[in-house]
Design an enzyme around this catalytic site. Structure first.
Site, PDB file in Angstrom:
ATOM      1  N   GLU A   1       0.889  -1.310  -0.036  1.00 44.79           N
ATOM      2  CA  GLU A   1       0.020  -0.020   0.139  1.00 44.79           C
ATOM      3  C   GLU A   1       0.747   1.102  -0.065  1.00 44.79           C
ATOM      4  OE1 GLU A   1      -2.966  -0.396   3.245  1.00 44.79           O
ATOM      5  OE2 GLU A   1      -3.476  -2.612   2.432  1.00 44.79           O
TER       6      GLU A   1
ATOM      7  N   ASN B   1       2.065  -4.754  -3.401  1.00 42.88           N
ATOM      8  CA  ASN B   1       0.694  -5.212  -3.248  1.00 42.88           C
ATOM      9  C   ASN B   1      -0.241  -3.915  -2.668  1.00 42.88           C
ATOM     10  OD1 ASN B   1      -1.181  -7.406  -2.573  1.00 42.88           O
ATOM     11  ND2 ASN B   1      -1.283  -6.679  -0.579  1.00 42.88           N
TER      12      ASN B   1
ATOM     13  N   HIS C   1     -10.252  -5.784  -2.083  1.00 36.77           N
ATOM     14  CA  HIS C   1     -11.347  -5.761  -1.265  1.00 36.77           C
ATOM     15  C   HIS C   1     -12.657  -4.795  -1.780  1.00 36.77           C
ATOM     16  CE1 HIS C   1      -9.114  -7.235   2.274  1.00 36.77           C
ATOM     17  NE2 HIS C   1      -7.888  -6.503   1.804  1.00 36.77           N
TER      18      HIS C   1
ATOM     19  N   GLU D   1      -6.285 -10.443  -1.642  1.00 37.29           N
ATOM     20  CA  GLU D   1      -7.130 -10.365  -0.497  1.00 37.29           C
ATOM     21  C   GLU D   1      -8.721 -10.067  -0.858  1.00 37.29           C
ATOM     22  OE1 GLU D   1      -5.421  -7.209   1.963  1.00 37.29           O
ATOM     23  OE2 GLU D   1      -3.243  -7.554   1.582  1.00 37.29           O
TER      24      GLU D   1
ATOM     25  N   ASP E   1     -12.483  -9.914  -0.964  1.00 36.25           N
ATOM     26  CA  ASP E   1     -13.773 -10.309  -0.368  1.00 36.25           C
ATOM     27  C   ASP E   1     -14.624  -9.117  -0.921  1.00 36.25           C
ATOM     28  OD1 ASP E   1     -12.650  -7.623   0.914  1.00 36.25           O
ATOM     29  OD2 ASP E   1     -12.461  -8.803   2.822  1.00 36.25           O
TER      30      ASP E   1
HETATM   31  O1  9MR Z   1      -6.843  -8.669   8.387  1.00 35.30           O
HETATM   32  C1  9MR Z   1      -6.402  -7.547   8.860  1.00 35.30           C
HETATM   33  C2  9MR Z   1      -6.880  -7.096  10.063  1.00 35.30           C
HETATM   34  O2  9MR Z   1      -7.128  -8.344  10.942  1.00 35.30           O
HETATM   35  C3  9MR Z   1      -5.989  -5.992  10.970  1.00 35.30           C
HETATM   36  O3  9MR Z   1      -6.744  -5.581  12.018  1.00 35.30           O
HETATM   37  C4  9MR Z   1      -5.779  -4.789   9.929  1.00 35.30           C
HETATM   38  C5  9MR Z   1      -5.012  -3.732  10.407  1.00 35.30           C
HETATM   39  O4  9MR Z   1      -4.739  -2.902   9.475  1.00 35.30           O
HETATM   40  O5  9MR Z   1      -5.100  -5.462   8.727  1.00 35.30           O
HETATM   41  C6  9MR Z   1      -5.964  -6.385   8.114  1.00 35.30           C
HETATM   42  O6  9MR Z   1      -5.328  -6.702   7.033  1.00 35.30           O
HETATM   43  C7  9MR Z   1      -5.082  -5.975   5.962  1.00 35.30           C
HETATM   44  C8  9MR Z   1      -4.017  -6.304   4.891  1.00 35.30           C
HETATM   45  O7  9MR Z   1      -2.675  -6.225   5.887  1.00 35.30           O
HETATM   46  C9  9MR Z   1      -3.441  -5.241   4.127  1.00 35.30           C
HETATM   47  N1  9MR Z   1      -4.597  -4.779   3.230  1.00 35.30           N
HETATM   48  C10 9MR Z   1      -6.139  -4.598   3.732  1.00 35.30           C
HETATM   49  C11 9MR Z   1      -6.233  -5.594   4.804  1.00 35.30           C
HETATM   50  C12 9MR Z   1      -7.429  -5.302   5.632  1.00 35.30           C
HETATM   51  O8  9MR Z   1      -7.470  -4.127   6.386  1.00 35.30           O
END
Ligand code: 9MR
Length: 548
Positions: A197, A238, A274, A303, A305
């Site tokens: 990101e 990513n 997402h 990722e 969903d």
């Molecule tokens: O799934 C992850 C969640 O449990 C955490 O609280 C969150 C914190 O930023 O991160 C989530 O995973 C993220 C991933 O690492 C990067 N892309 C977005 C995902 C969803 O927030």
């Protein structure tokens, strides 16, 4: 070129009988394709054309070949098309046996949702703790799954000590972190999200500690450092909101083009995926991903969903199905798209409700670990043919919409009778013919008994139409060697209505006692609750519940 390194033992060619969520659907109209994936050591595959499977080379043990005709999981189907199908997971969930049963059997790849992030791995400068990440790797090894490392450099979940460093020390701290972590997981992850990101939504660079210290050169430096530590891992950048064409995707394309031109060791671009039904499907996703592949890189959906405003309704669910379908199609349409990962497979552990107030239902499995229409969409789109008439296919929502609720007014778990009270509820929009319905309550007989008696003590629909019997299972499993089967000789159930109480009783011919405490379907609730441990079938196909 696509390849995937799996760790640990090979997964069985065919799902073992009786495994929760094991699928035995016949696949029709799919050309057999052999997938062989080497284990343990690096696997280098030949570049696939769309639909052709990678061929394992090297001396490592090859995964047992799976032909598409035998495929039974999302990953099997994806492998038959030369891709993997994976899920995110997280450490707290690994103690949920029902969850891990599906995680370990349905997916060929897992990504730790949190446990390889900087704040977990190096919470204080120079102090590395790999316990949580190692636990995910161990799970993958036990289940023959590949691991995507996630992630090495990200503005979020970054301990404050990094952001507090003087600018002059950030580069060394970043390189030390990458070197240490990528070295620790060398040979155990097939890919790394090296930089996660890096862009704001308008396509400008995020001004995090790394950018502020080094400008955008931190990105090339991170890739070079990761490559030096683990030259065999596929190194990805990513991001989210780069799935469709737009300014953020253009910014990523410009950056990646530059990295490639400069000879930076980057192997792939991860499109997080997402998605949300209220925002529309990403514009020209396949064409957008293809232009990155055309730079000579792998691409993957990392990722996926599809969330919605709750409550769900038929329109939102239809959109969700369509988004999952289009995302799979986008990947399958690009020969360099190596796989798809969903950001945990079940609503039970989805990140969505905790982040977006009032939103959820984003995953292909619901909170009770039952498959949703989105699962069927993925299954079908990956080349599987659902066969709702196939018995013994737990989790298949089949053609009906029925659930069973259970309560237990019998507080004695160690007497000579099992007394479940059930009611069937029609959750669909069409009338269900009860003569097509059977219900299974699984239990253990506990001691030898030549025969069983099964009775209907009371039924709101009338015991005259309720037919209980006890069946012996072909093989005993944990919590069950017999089941009480209930069928109906007449009756129907209108949408939204319930059968009302059906009070049942089972005893052994010798009247010896049961120990119900370990019975798969047994519960101690004295008011009705949904009962996914009791199977409900229409025409022999599971429409609700999971077999033991
Ligand atoms: O799934 C992850 C969640 O449990 C955490 O609280 C969150 C914190 O930023 O991160 C989530 O995973 C993220 C991933 O690492 C990067 N892309 C977005 C995902 C969803 O927030």
């Amino acid at each position: 070129m696509t390849w995937i390194r799996r760790i640990g033992p090979s997964r069985p060619e065919v799902e073992p009988a009786g495994r929760p969520q094991a699928r035995g659907r016949a696949l029709k109209g799919v050309l057999p394709a052999v997938v062989a994936v080497a284990l343990g050591a690096l696997t280098v595959g030949l570049a696939p054309t769309a639909g052709a499977a990678p061929v394992a080379t090297g001396s490592a043990t090859a995964r047992t070949a799976v032909s598409a005709a035998e495929a039974s999981t999302l990953d099997d189907l994806a492998q038959a098309k030369g891709r993997y199908f994976g899920s995110a997971t997280d450490n707290p969930e690994l103690s949920d046996a029902a969850y891990t049963s599906i995680l370990g059997s349905e997916f060929g790849q897992i990504t730790p949702g949190n446990s390889m992030k900087w704040d977990t791995i190096e919470p204080s400068q120079g102090q590395f703790n790999y316990t949580k990440g190692d636990a995910v790797v161990s799970f993958a090894k036990e289940h023959g799954q590949a691991v995507r490392g996630h992630n090495l450099v990200w503005h979020n979940q970054l301990p404050s000590w990094v952001s507090s460093l003087p600018s002059s020390q950030v580069q060394a701290a970043m390189e030390n972190h990458i070197t240490n972590e990528a070295t620790h997981y060398k040979g155990q992850v097939f890919a790394w999200d090296v930089v996660n990101e890096p862009f704001n939504d308008d396509g400008t660079y995020r001004t995090d500690a790394f950018y502020n210290a080094m400008g955008k050169d931190y990105i090339a430096d991170a890739f070079r450092t990761a490559h030096a530590a683990d030259p065999d891992a596929k190194l990805y950048i990513n991001d989210y909101n780069i799935e469709g064409q737009g300014s953020k995707a253009d910014a990523m394309y410009a950056l990646v083009s530059e990295l490639v031109a400069d000879g930076v060791p980057i192997d792939g671009v991860g499109f997080q995926g997402h998605l949300a039904v209220q925002y529309g499907f990403p514009y020209n996703m396949q064409a957008n991903m293809q232009r990155f592949a055309d730079l000579g890189l792998d691409v993957s959906i990392t990722e996926l969903d599809v969330r919605m405003q709750l409550p769900a309704d038929a329109t939102k669910v239809a959109s969700q199905n369509s988004y999952y379908k289009q995302a799979v199609d986008a990947c399958l349409g690009i020969s360099r798209c190596v796989g798809i990962t969903i950001w945990d497979y079940t609503d039970k552990y989805s990140w969505v409700p905790g982040t977006f107030n009032g939103e959820g239902s984003a995953c292909p499995w619901d909170e009770n670990l039952q498959t949703k229409e989105a699962y069927d969409t993925l299954y079908t789109e990956l080349g599987g043919t659902t066969d709702p008439g196939d018995p013994g296919d737990p989790g298949d929502p089949g053609s009906g919409a029925l659930k069973v609720q259970y309560k237990n007014a019998d507080s004695a778990v160690d007497d000579s009778a099992i007394r479940p009270t059930l009611q069937l509820v029609n959750t669909g929009s069409s009338t269900v013919d009860l003569t097509d319905v059977t219900v299974r309550y699984w239990f253990t007989a506990d001691s030898a008994a030549g025969s069983f008696g099964a009775w209907c003590d009371y039924a709101a629909v009338g015991c005259a139409s309720v037919k209980p019997s006890v069946q012996t299972m072909a093989g005993a499993v944990l919590g069950a060697d017999h089941y009480l089967e209930v069928s109906f000789s007449s009756g129907s159930l209108a949408p939204g209505s319930s059968t009302g109480d059906i009070q049942l009783r089972v005893s052994k011919g010798d009247w010896s006692s049961f120990d119900e405490s370990d019975d798969y379907s047994h519960g101690s609730n004295t008011t009705y609750q949904d009962a996914p441990e009791i199977g409900t079938y229409i025409g022999g196909a599971v429409v609700y519940g999971t077999e033991p």
